[in-house]
Design a protein around this motif. Structure first.
Motif, PDB file in Angstrom:
ATOM      1  N   ALA A 133     -20.768 -23.648 -23.244  1.00 21.61           N
ATOM      2  CA  ALA A 133     -20.643 -22.554 -22.284  1.00 21.61           C
ATOM      3  C   ALA A 133     -21.972 -21.831 -22.125  1.00 21.61           C
ATOM      4  N   VAL A 134     -22.655 -21.583 -23.233  1.00 19.95           N
ATOM      5  CA  VAL A 134     -23.946 -20.905 -23.185  1.00 19.95           C
ATOM      6  C   VAL A 134     -24.977 -21.774 -22.464  1.00 19.95           C
ATOM      7  N   LEU A 135     -24.954 -23.076 -22.759  1.00 25.35           N
ATOM      8  CA  LEU A 135     -25.961 -23.972 -22.175  1.00 25.35           C
ATOM      9  C   LEU A 135     -25.736 -24.215 -20.681  1.00 25.35           C
ATOM     10  N   THR A 136     -24.487 -24.157 -20.227  1.00 25.98           N
ATOM     11  CA  THR A 136     -24.190 -24.514 -18.832  1.00 25.98           C
ATOM     12  C   THR A 136     -23.766 -23.317 -17.987  1.00 25.98           C
ATOM     13  N   ARG A 137     -23.923 -22.087 -18.501  1.00 20.76           N
ATOM     14  CA  ARG A 137     -23.495 -20.921 -17.721  1.00 20.76           C
ATOM     15  C   ARG A 137     -24.371 -20.772 -16.479  1.00 20.76           C
ATOM     16  N   GLY A 138     -23.752 -20.226 -15.426  1.00 21.82           N
ATOM     17  CA  GLY A 138     -24.482 -20.007 -14.181  1.00 21.82           C
ATOM     18  C   GLY A 138     -24.835 -21.278 -13.439  1.00 21.82           C
ATOM     19  N   GLY A 139     -24.096 -22.386 -13.721  1.00 22.31           N
ATOM     20  CA  GLY A 139     -24.363 -23.642 -13.021  1.00 22.31           C
ATOM     21  C   GLY A 139     -25.586 -24.386 -13.505  1.00 22.31           C
ATOM     22  N   ARG A 140     -26.131 -24.014 -14.657  1.00 22.19           N
ATOM     23  CA  ARG A 140     -27.305 -24.701 -15.166  1.00 22.19           C
ATOM     24  C   ARG A 140     -26.910 -25.991 -15.867  1.00 22.19           C
ATOM     25  N   ARG A 141     -27.886 -26.914 -15.942  1.00 23.77           N
ATOM     26  CA  ARG A 141     -27.719 -28.191 -16.665  1.00 23.77           C
ATOM     27  C   ARG A 141     -26.455 -28.915 -16.212  1.00 23.77           C
ATOM     28  N   ARG A 142     -26.382 -29.238 -14.940  1.00 21.72           N
ATOM     29  CA  ARG A 142     -25.203 -29.902 -14.392  1.00 21.72           C
ATOM     30  C   ARG A 142     -24.931 -31.256 -15.041  1.00 21.72           C
ATOM     31  N   ARG A 209     -14.788 -23.417 -23.755  1.00 24.31           N
ATOM     32  CA  ARG A 209     -15.924 -23.356 -22.833  1.00 24.31           C
ATOM     33  C   ARG A 209     -15.549 -22.611 -21.553  1.00 24.31           C
ATOM     34  N   VAL A 210     -14.400 -22.961 -20.961  1.00 23.45           N
ATOM     35  CA  VAL A 210     -13.983 -22.319 -19.710  1.00 23.45           C
ATOM     36  C   VAL A 210     -13.744 -20.830 -19.924  1.00 23.45           C
ATOM     37  N   GLU A 211     -13.051 -20.478 -21.007  1.00 26.44           N
ATOM     38  CA  GLU A 211     -12.773 -19.069 -21.269  1.00 26.44           C
ATOM     39  C   GLU A 211     -14.055 -18.295 -21.582  1.00 26.44           C
ATOM     40  N   THR A 212     -14.977 -18.929 -22.290  1.00 26.54           N
ATOM     41  CA  THR A 212     -16.237 -18.256 -22.601  1.00 26.54           C
ATOM     42  C   THR A 212     -17.060 -18.020 -21.338  1.00 26.54           C
ATOM     43  N   LEU A 213     -17.069 -18.981 -20.427  1.00 21.80           N
ATOM     44  CA  LEU A 213     -17.773 -18.789 -19.160  1.00 21.80           C
ATOM     45  C   LEU A 213     -17.187 -17.612 -18.379  1.00 21.80           C
ATOM     46  N   THR A 214     -15.850 -17.488 -18.411  1.00 17.12           N
ATOM     47  CA  THR A 214     -15.216 -16.359 -17.732  1.00 17.12           C
ATOM     48  C   THR A 214     -15.604 -15.039 -18.376  1.00 17.12           C
ATOM     49  N   VAL A 215     -15.603 -15.010 -19.700  1.00 22.66           N
ATOM     50  CA  VAL A 215     -15.948 -13.785 -20.420  1.00 22.66           C
ATOM     51  C   VAL A 215     -17.408 -13.411 -20.193  1.00 22.66           C
ATOM     52  N   ASN A 242     -12.824 -12.492 -27.347  1.00 24.27           N
ATOM     53  CA  ASN A 242     -12.065 -12.372 -26.111  1.00 24.27           C
ATOM     54  C   ASN A 242     -11.800 -13.722 -25.460  1.00 24.27           C
ATOM     55  N   ALA A 243     -12.594 -14.722 -25.792  1.00 18.55           N
ATOM     56  CA  ALA A 243     -12.388 -16.053 -25.226  1.00 18.55           C
ATOM     57  C   ALA A 243     -11.365 -16.865 -26.011  1.00 18.55           C
ATOM     58  N   LEU A 244     -10.997 -16.405 -27.195  1.00 20.84           N
ATOM     59  CA  LEU A 244     -10.126 -17.197 -28.060  1.00 20.84           C
ATOM     60  C   LEU A 244      -8.642 -16.996 -27.779  1.00 20.84           C
ATOM     61  N   THR A 245      -8.271 -16.048 -26.924  1.00 27.41           N
ATOM     62  CA  THR A 245      -6.850 -15.795 -26.683  1.00 27.41           C
ATOM     63  C   THR A 245      -6.153 -17.032 -26.141  1.00 27.41           C
ATOM     64  N   ALA A 246      -6.687 -17.596 -25.072  1.00 26.06           N
ATOM     65  CA  ALA A 246      -6.085 -18.810 -24.497  1.00 26.06           C
ATOM     66  C   ALA A 246      -6.193 -19.982 -25.465  1.00 26.06           C
ATOM     67  N   ALA A 247      -7.291 -20.045 -26.210  1.00 22.88           N
ATOM     68  CA  ALA A 247      -7.466 -21.137 -27.164  1.00 22.88           C
ATOM     69  C   ALA A 247      -6.429 -21.078 -28.277  1.00 22.88           C
ATOM     70  N   ILE A 248      -6.080 -19.868 -28.724  1.00 19.48           N
ATOM     71  CA  ILE A 248      -5.061 -19.722 -29.769  1.00 19.48           C
ATOM     72  C   ILE A 248      -3.701 -20.172 -29.244  1.00 19.48           C
ATOM     73  N   THR A 249      -3.375 -19.772 -28.015  1.00 17.18           N
ATOM     74  CA  THR A 249      -2.101 -20.191 -27.427  1.00 17.18           C
ATOM     75  C   THR A 249      -2.020 -21.706 -27.334  1.00 17.18           C
ATOM     76  N   LEU A 250      -3.051 -22.317 -26.787  1.00 18.48           N
ATOM     77  CA  LEU A 250      -3.065 -23.772 -26.659  1.00 18.48           C
ATOM     78  C   LEU A 250      -3.147 -24.433 -28.030  1.00 18.48           C
ATOM     79  N   GLY A 251      -3.880 -23.805 -28.953  1.00 18.37           N
ATOM     80  CA  GLY A 251      -3.991 -24.373 -30.290  1.00 18.37           C
ATOM     81  C   GLY A 251      -2.649 -24.469 -30.979  1.00 18.37           C
ATOM     82  N   GLY A 252      -1.790 -23.466 -30.780  1.00 18.26           N
ATOM     83  CA  GLY A 252      -0.456 -23.537 -31.362  1.00 18.26           C
ATOM     84  C   GLY A 252       0.354 -24.682 -30.778  1.00 18.26           C
TER      85      GLY A 252
END
Length: 324
Positions: A133-142, A209-215, A242-252
């Motif tokens: 997420a950090v490496l590809t934020r803002g459309g970088r490194r497609r 990655r998706v949730e972190t990009l949103t955050v 804040n990005a882990l909420t959806a990940a925890i739900t899916l992780g369960g």
């Protein structure tokens, strides 16, 4: 007394606990009833099917009486519930051993496999998703983003048993690095744990990655950057929780699916757990053992869902405690 009883109900956490506990009780009752009905929904006589067509009628009747199948259905249901409360899950039709003893012998091996696989999936997916997420934020490194997305989709689409067979062929048969099958020493855990963890790790990494990009596009992250906070503080202290909420739900959900996935993986690696036990019991038509394994798997999934709900409530109380 009335004030003491109503106090937990008036508190948000009290209402949350009552709701979740009530749902758990209803779900367990449905699971237990379905497991009881399993042996009665099977076409034909399950005792005759287990003993074979050559067994005498006297032996079949004696086994039916020993299992309580000659009693009225309501009496069988009450006896089944009474047995569950006392730890009596019945007796195996084939070995004559108590089902509780069989499950007690096999359950630790399955729990070890599932817990290690889930831990590996989390330890790999969270930092991997955050890093991409950090490496590809803002459309970088497609190209990097495309490679990560494509690889994770392919890994998530491969069934666990096919991945297990491929791992055995590469690392056991050809390279001889780890044992082919069995549960003997730390090296025997490597392939089954990897086979179970790879697909969940790929799915969780994409979600993180998706949730972190949103955050990272949120206003409070911009504020943190404007204050010139260190990057690790922005990412690990503000963005990641804040990005882990959806990940925890899916992780369960993935953990529940991972527990079910042990059935096929255990058979590939001849792992002495519940997965191999239920397959052999189905083939041998040993229905009391099948009932016991189904109960264990079902209760395990329900407990995992409860733990996920509690974790979400602790991480984001607004989304769970204030519902309903």
């Amino acid at each position: 007394m009335t004030a003491a009883v109503s106090a937990p109900v008036d508190h948000p956490w009290g209402r949350f606990a009552l709701r979740r506990f009530g749902r758990l009780l209803v779900s367990v009752w449905v699971l237990v009833t379905a497991a009881f009905g399993m042996i009665h929904l099977i076409p034909g006589d399950p005792v005759r099917g287990a003993l074979g067509p050559t067994a005498s009628q006297e032996l079949v009747e004696a086994r039916r009486a020993a299992l309580g199948l000659d009693q009225p259905l309501w009496q069988q249901y009450l006896d089944y519930l009474r047995g569950l409360f006392t730890g009596d899950l019945g007796v195996s039709m084939n070995s004559g051993m108590p089902v509780a003893d069989i499950l007690g012998d096999r359950l630790p091996a399955t729990v070890e496999l599932a817990v290690l696989a889930f831990a590996l999936a989390v330890l790999v997916s969270v930092p991997l998703g955050l890093a991409f997420a950090v490496l590809t934020r803002g459309g970088r490194r497609r190209p990097l983003e495309l490679g990560f997305t494509s690889t994770s989709v392919v890994l998530a689409a491969i069934p666990e048993f096919l991945l297990a067979v491929a791992l055995v062929w590469i690392f056991s048969v050809n390279l001889g690095w780890v044992p082919v099958a069995g549960r003997d020493g730390p090296s025997s855990y490597v392939l089954p744990v990897v086979a179970l963890a790879l697909a969940p790790a790929a799915i969780l990494a994409r979600i993180v990655r998706v949730e972190t990009l949103t955050v990272l596009r949120a206003d409070y992250i911009r504020t943190a950057r404007a204050k010139r906070l260190p990057s690790r503080t922005v990412y690990f202290r503000h963005a990641l929780p804040n990005a882990l909420t959806a990940a925890i739900t899916l992780g369960g959900l993935l953990l529940g699916a991972l527990v079910a996935g042990t059935v096929l993986v255990e058979n590939v690696f001849a792992w002495p757990g519940l997965g191999s036990t239920i397959v052999s019991s189905i083939l041998a038509k040993d229905y009391p053992v099948v009932q016991g394994v189904v109960l264990v798997y079902g209760v395990g999934v329900l407990v995992v869902n409860l733990v996920v709900d509690v974790a979400l409530a602790l991480l984001d109380p607004r989304s769970t405690i204030r519902e309903g």
